[in-house]
Design an enzyme around this catalytic site. Structure first.
Site, mmCIF file in Angstrom:
data_model
loop_
_atom_site.group_PDB
_atom_site.id
_atom_site.type_symbol
_atom_site.label_atom_id
_atom_site.label_comp_id
_atom_site.label_asym_id
_atom_site.label_seq_id
_atom_site.Cartn_x
_atom_site.Cartn_y
_atom_site.Cartn_z
ATOM 1 N N ASP A 125 0.821 -1.216 0.000
ATOM 2 C CA ASP A 125 0.000 0.000 0.000
ATOM 3 C C ASP A 125 0.853 1.263 0.000
ATOM 4 O O ASP A 125 0.358 2.361 -0.270
ATOM 5 C CB ASP A 125 -0.978 0.009 1.178
ATOM 6 C CG ASP A 125 -0.313 -0.045 2.547
ATOM 7 O OD1 ASP A 125 0.933 -0.054 2.623
ATOM 8 O OD2 ASP A 125 -1.047 -0.101 3.557
ATOM 9 N N GLU A 126 2.152 1.115 0.266
ATOM 10 C CA GLU A 126 3.026 2.291 0.284
ATOM 11 C C GLU A 126 3.195 2.927 -1.090
ATOM 12 O O GLU A 126 3.631 4.080 -1.188
ATOM 13 C CB GLU A 126 4.389 1.933 0.878
ATOM 14 C CG GLU A 126 4.330 1.562 2.351
ATOM 15 C CD GLU A 126 5.686 1.587 3.020
ATOM 16 O OE1 GLU A 126 6.504 2.452 2.659
ATOM 17 O OE2 GLU A 126 5.924 0.747 3.902
ATOM 18 N N TYR A 149 12.071 2.517 -1.069
ATOM 19 C CA TYR A 149 11.449 1.190 -1.106
ATOM 20 C C TYR A 149 10.146 1.222 -1.886
ATOM 21 O O TYR A 149 9.932 0.432 -2.818
ATOM 22 C CB TYR A 149 11.196 0.679 0.315
ATOM 23 C CG TYR A 149 10.144 -0.397 0.373
ATOM 24 C CD1 TYR A 149 10.365 -1.643 -0.216
ATOM 25 C CD2 TYR A 149 8.909 -0.167 0.991
ATOM 26 C CE1 TYR A 149 9.386 -2.633 -0.186
ATOM 27 C CE2 TYR A 149 7.933 -1.144 1.032
ATOM 28 C CZ TYR A 149 8.172 -2.374 0.445
ATOM 29 O OH TYR A 149 7.200 -3.346 0.475
#
Length: 323
Positions: A125-126, A149
């Site tokens: 979800d990032e 990331y």
């Protein structure tokens, strides 16, 4: 799904998925493909005669091609990735090499192999980036990653989707909340706090500790991935999310209560990340339409069980300074 290749199968989410599939299906051969990084452990997997380990790097084109052909792989479930955000600030190139280039190697091998029925890619979800207290992110929302990331996971997603559009490679993507449960290396929030408490150490709170995350149990994730693999629509993306939002300080309080110690005596505030998203919040109506439901809903109960598990099993991880 007869011969399945699970990349990152010795890691946290990967091993939970391997154990789920192994116990549920007695006619599926599972090939665990893993480089054996610091956060992986062979003890994470419940081995049997249908689970086999292949030690290798996802960037190794020749080994991937050999593995696909030798074992007649029909499904790839791709979990392998560098995933610790703090590390991505320190060594972002390694994240790009593994998360983006490694995924591209897998895709190109799959295209050349030509016999794959499904390439499943696990994302996060990032990739949506930070949202405010009233917003939610749907599968069609703009991707706006804010750390190295998350950016590599978003980049990998775009390459995965391009192989579906350009080469008709059968792919499905899933984006998941923060996952907790057994087999997680103690660098992530919950196991790190648990192991710190077990070792009598302070809980390091980055910044104010007010950033918030939705936490989903690894068993629920394994069940969701299984469902998407079998019933999901090729070419689609699915959010795997729950409503279980807690701040870092909330989690610290719950774990201190379990350990029987005073919260304020355990806290040590440290500098925040270079950029720390306040919160993410994803919808889950799309995966629910496939019949998925969260089973591990009692967060505090699950943390009690997890605390006891790490008491017994943290020896499998080489934790600096651990007793």
């Amino acid at each position: 799904m007869k011969n399945i290749l699970v990349t990152g199968g010795l890691g946290f989410i990967g091993s939970n998925f391997v154990n789920h599939i192994s116990s549920k299906y007695d006619n599926v051969n599972i090939y665990v493909y893993d480089i054996g990084d610091y956060c992986a452990s062979v003890e994470n997997v419940e081995w049997n005669n249908r689970t086999k380990l292949i030690k290798g790097d996802i960037r190794n084109f020749d080994l991937i091609m050999h593995t696909l052909t030798e074992h007649e792989i029909d499904t790839i479930v791709h979990f392998a990735a560098h995933s610790h955000v703090d590390n991505s600030f320190k060594n972002s190139l390694a994240f790009t090499e593994t998360n983006v280039f490694g995924t591209h190697v897998l895709l190109e091998c799959s295209r050349m192999y030509g016999k794959l029925k499904l390439f499943f890619h696990m994302s996060t979800d990032e990739v949506y980036g930070e949202i405010d207290t009233t917003d939610t992110s749907r599968e069609v929302s703009l991707l706006c990653p804010t750390n190295p990331y998350a950016a590599t996971k978003a980049g990998a997603e775009h390459i995965v989707k391009s192989y579906f559009l350009s080469y008709k490679l059968p792919i499905i993507i899933a984006r998941c909340n923060n996952v907790y449960g057994r087999n997680q290396y103690p660098e992530k929030l919950i196991p790190k706090f648990i192991c710190s408490l077990l070792d009598g150490k302070k809980l390091h709170i980055q910044g104010t500790g007010n950033s918030r995350r939705n936490f989903i149990h690894a068993i629920d994730v394994a069940d969701a991935v299984d469902l998407v693999i079998n019933n999901g629509v090729i070419g689609e993306t699915y959010n795997i999310g729950v409503t279980n939002e807690h701040s870092v300080l909330d989690v610290a309080q719950i774990l201190c209560d379990i350990a029987g110690v005073n919260l304020e005596n355990q806290l040590e505030y440290v500098p925040d990340r270079l950029f720390n998203d306040f919160r993410y919040n994803i919808t889950n109506d799309k995966i629910k339409s496939l019949g998925w439901e969260q089973s591990r809903k009692d967060f505090k109960k699950e943390l009690v069980e997890l605390f006891d598990w790490y008491k017994v099993n943290r020896h499998r991880y080489n934790i600096p300074g651990s007793q």
